[in-house]
Every structure is written in structure tokens, then in C-alpha cells.
Design a protein around this motif. Sequence first.
Motif, PDB file in Angstrom:
ATOM      1  N   LYS A 145       0.820  -1.219   0.000  1.00 45.57           N
ATOM      2  CA  LYS A 145       0.000   0.000   0.000  1.00 45.57           C
ATOM      3  C   LYS A 145       0.853   1.269   0.000  1.00 45.57           C
ATOM      4  CE  LYS A 145      -3.987  -1.772   2.617  1.00 45.57           C
ATOM      5  NZ  LYS A 145      -4.788  -1.569   3.862  1.00 45.57           N
ATOM      6  N   SER A 147       2.816   3.016  -2.085  1.00 44.29           N
ATOM      7  CA  SER A 147       2.705   4.054  -3.111  1.00 44.29           C
ATOM      8  C   SER A 147       1.356   4.767  -3.028  1.00 44.29           C
ATOM      9  CB  SER A 147       2.895   3.441  -4.499  1.00 44.29           C
ATOM     10  OG  SER A 147       3.008   4.445  -5.485  1.00 44.29           O
ATOM     11  N   ARG A 148       0.295   4.019  -2.746  1.00 45.76           N
ATOM     12  CA  ARG A 148      -1.025   4.644  -2.599  1.00 45.76           C
ATOM     13  C   ARG A 148      -1.066   5.578  -1.388  1.00 45.76           C
ATOM     14  NH1 ARG A 148      -4.473  -0.775  -3.213  1.00 45.76           N
ATOM     15  NH2 ARG A 148      -2.397  -1.599  -2.772  1.00 45.76           N
ATOM     16  N   SER A 151       0.812   8.676  -2.207  1.00 47.76           N
ATOM     17  CA  SER A 151       0.079   9.466  -3.199  1.00 47.76           C
ATOM     18  C   SER A 151      -0.961  10.357  -2.505  1.00 47.76           C
ATOM     19  CB  SER A 151      -0.595   8.558  -4.231  1.00 47.76           C
ATOM     20  OG  SER A 151      -1.710   7.872  -3.691  1.00 47.76           O
ATOM     21  N   LEU A 282      -3.835  10.152  -7.443  1.00 49.36           N
ATOM     22  CA  LEU A 282      -4.471   8.979  -6.832  1.00 49.36           C
ATOM     23  C   LEU A 282      -4.371   7.758  -7.744  1.00 49.36           C
ATOM     24  CD1 LEU A 282      -7.668  10.588  -5.270  1.00 49.36           C
ATOM     25  CD2 LEU A 282      -5.628   9.773  -4.066  1.00 49.36           C
ATOM     26  N   GLY A 285      -0.668   6.481  -7.999  1.00 54.41           N
ATOM     27  CA  GLY A 285      -0.256   5.701  -6.842  1.00 54.41           C
ATOM     28  C   GLY A 285      -0.748   4.268  -6.929  1.00 54.41           C
ATOM     29  N   TRP A 286      -1.983   4.089  -7.387  1.00 50.11           N
ATOM     30  CA  TRP A 286      -2.546   2.745  -7.557  1.00 50.11           C
ATOM     31  C   TRP A 286      -1.800   1.989  -8.659  1.00 50.11           C
ATOM     32  CZ3 TRP A 286      -4.951   0.472 -11.787  1.00 50.11           C
ATOM     33  CH2 TRP A 286      -5.571  -0.769 -11.548  1.00 50.11           C
ATOM     34  N   ASP A 289       1.564   0.626  -7.396  1.00 50.91           N
ATOM     35  CA  ASP A 289       1.430  -0.557  -6.553  1.00 50.91           C
ATOM     36  C   ASP A 289       0.978  -1.778  -7.353  1.00 50.91           C
ATOM     37  OD1 ASP A 289       2.275   0.452  -4.119  1.00 50.91           O
ATOM     38  OD2 ASP A 289       0.289   1.147  -3.522  1.00 50.91           O
ATOM     39  N   LYS A 290       0.214  -1.553  -8.403  1.00 51.90           N
ATOM     40  CA  LYS A 290      -0.335  -2.648  -9.199  1.00 51.90           C
ATOM     41  C   LYS A 290       0.647  -3.157 -10.254  1.00 51.90           C
ATOM     42  CE  LYS A 290      -3.781  -5.263 -10.733  1.00 51.90           C
ATOM     43  NZ  LYS A 290      -4.356  -6.368  -9.917  1.00 51.90           N
ATOM     44  N   GLY A 336       2.394  11.204  -7.256  1.00 50.80           N
ATOM     45  CA  GLY A 336       1.836  10.143  -6.429  1.00 50.80           C
ATOM     46  C   GLY A 336       2.800   9.010  -6.149  1.00 50.80           C
TER      47      GLY A 336
END
Length: 413
Positions: A145, A147-148, A151, A282, A285-286, A289-290, A336
Motif C-alpha cells: 500500500k 505508493s497509494r 500518493s 491517486l 499511486g494505484w 502498486d499494481k 503520487g
Amino acid sequence: MNINANMTNQAESESAQTTPYQKRTLFASTVGYALDGLDMMILGVCFSLIATTFNLTKPDLGTLTSVTLLGAVLGGILFGVLADKFGRVRVFSWTILIFSLFTGLCAISPNYESFLIFRFVSGLGLGGEFGIGMTLVSESWPKHKRSRATSIVALGFQVGIILAALTVNFIGEVHGWRWAFAMGVLPALFVAWTRKGLKEPEIWQNLKDQNKNKIAIGKLFKSPRITATTIGLTIACAVQNFGFYGLMVWMPNMIATELKLPFKNTMFWTISTTIGMSLGILIFGWLCDKFGRRPSYIIFLLISAISIWFYFHQTDMLVLILFGSVIGFFVNGMMGGYGALLAEHYTTDARSSAENIIFNVGRGIAGVSQVLIAYLATVYSISYALALLSGAYLLSAIAFIFLIPETKGKALE
């Protein structure tokens, strides 16, 4: 096999739960960066008003930004090292206190020279705040989590931009720019809450308990591989700041001077662009992580390079406002990822130093670049100068391809 699988599932389930401490670090760091954004962008939005008061030229205005960012570089180095030595929370409070008080002093500047001095000192605090807040969150949140979470901290700066636009348009235009800067002293009140409600991250506290909280700035260059990474990240941070400040500081000035449109139109452009930036941060950031840090950055950088070139050849205000959101989405959405990205390449004893030094050296390079933008704006036009930003994003993409390794899922050491 079943026992190991159950233990893994249990660990992942527990890490999925956000703790009260994680929420407090996220809130404090986000608010701190929002106050940073408010302080920094009041200057940009007030450019034309300040220029009228002190009879300033475009190079004078570029120098104001450069001096602030120079202070940020020095403050980033100083407070980053101090945070590794004395703790994240304590030094975080110092930085907010410094930039809020000296922003307030700008309100009573009798001349351009004193204004420069106050902006330089406030820049010291601004430079220190970013990396420490990002370090605090990076060291508190789980790797899947991270990076999220950072962000959301980066999103705080966008809130600060909107607050700056509202402050200037509803206070500065009515009562003068000095009152807008006077509002900048209010963040000092936040310091008391920060010091009372937060404790140091466990990973740093363990380091201190072992008496290993030394000054470790040399670890940014401890091997050829790390040195190359540090150089690559510095290039990326320089381009990020160059593009952001070039866009947010000079675009309102272009609207008011070259396009001869009412000053209030800058507020609509700022809000539209900031909304795009916020969504971009936002989502970016997701994505980090993904799918990983490097592919996310390279794609956004290439799209930014192309879109900027076309955007700054537009002159219609409606087009500028509407597509400002698109530009903001890609150009500043990348913010982010920087908090997690910088944290993952360095160990705990040098993490805050790395976050602050690399990002703020990049900010300093961007500050010098503002003088170049001012020169080109004087000789040619602001729109011509800003269109050249597209080349900088290509340079950053090259840095990610050849110098910066992937760190998705990396545990902090």
C-alpha cells in the motif's frame, strides 16, 4: 504447506488492516504537505500583484521562485540529515514552524530585497517538510500500500494549491496580496498537534535504540549502482519540479498578461488543472502498486512530453481550462509515486536524507530553470518557453529506462 499458506493469508489479512497510527501519520503528513502547497503557490498566484507593488520585471519574478527553491534545497539537505539523526516527528515540526512564520513575515516586507530574504528562509522549512513527511508514511505503511499512501500525501499539495487560489482571490484581491501572505502564518498552530499526537516510526526507533541513528548521507553514493540510481532519481525529481512550477507559476501570469484576460480567470484554470492533478496522483499511486514504478513513470512521462507541446500552442481560454485537467493529470500525477519510490532505494539511516536531498536538489535545479523560463518569456513569450518543457519529460523517461531499478514490493531495510 497448508499451515504456511494459512500463516501467509493471516499476515496479509492483518497487514490489510489500517492501524490508528498509520492513519495519524498519513493525516499529519498530508496536512503538512497541504500547508507546503498553500505557502508555495500563494507566491505564484500573487505574481502579478507583487510585481505591481514592487515594480518587478519577469526576471525579478523568476528570481523570487528561484530563491525560494534554493532555500528548499539547503533546507532539504539540513533537515533531512537532522531527521535521520534526531527523529522524523521532531524535525517535521521544526520545518512547518519555520516556513509558516516567515511566510507571515512576507506580508510586512517593505521592499523587494526583504521579500527575497523572507522567501529564502521560508524555503528552508519548505524543503525540509516534504521528505520527512514522506519518510514518516513510507516507514509506517505496508509495502503493498506504500505508493497509494504516499500518493495521498502528495494530494495534500493540490489541496494547498486550491487554498492558495481561494485565499488570493477572496482575500488578496480585496485586501491586497499582503493579507494573503499573512494567512500563511496559521500553519504554525498545526505544530502543537503534530508534536502531541505522533510518535516515531518503529523502524527508526529500533535504529535509535541500537545507537545507529548516525549521519549517513554517504550511503546515497556507496556503490556505482546506487550512485547511478541517485543521479537518475535526481534527474526525475528535477524534471517533475521543473514542469510543475513552470506550469503552476507561469501559466496564471500568461493568462493575465499575454492573453489579456481578467485575473479572476486564473482561479478557474488553477482549479481545473488541480482537479486533474489530484485524480492523476491517486490513480498513479494505484498504478505503481499494481504494475510497478518504472512502467507507470515511463508511460506518464511520454504522454506528458507529447501533450505539453500541443497544449501551450493554444490561446482559447475555454480550451486552456478544459484541457488543463488533462495536462495536470499526467504532468503532476507522477507526484503520487515519488514518496515510495525514493524511500525504497535507501536504508532507514539515510532514508530521510535521501528523500529530502534528492527531491529538493531537483527542486533547486527547477528553480534555476525558472530564470531560463523568465528569459525566454521576455525574449519570445511565456507560451513559447513553457512548450519547451516537453523535452524535459523525455529526458526523465530516459533516466527511468537506464538508471532507476524497479522496487515494487520491496521491504524497507
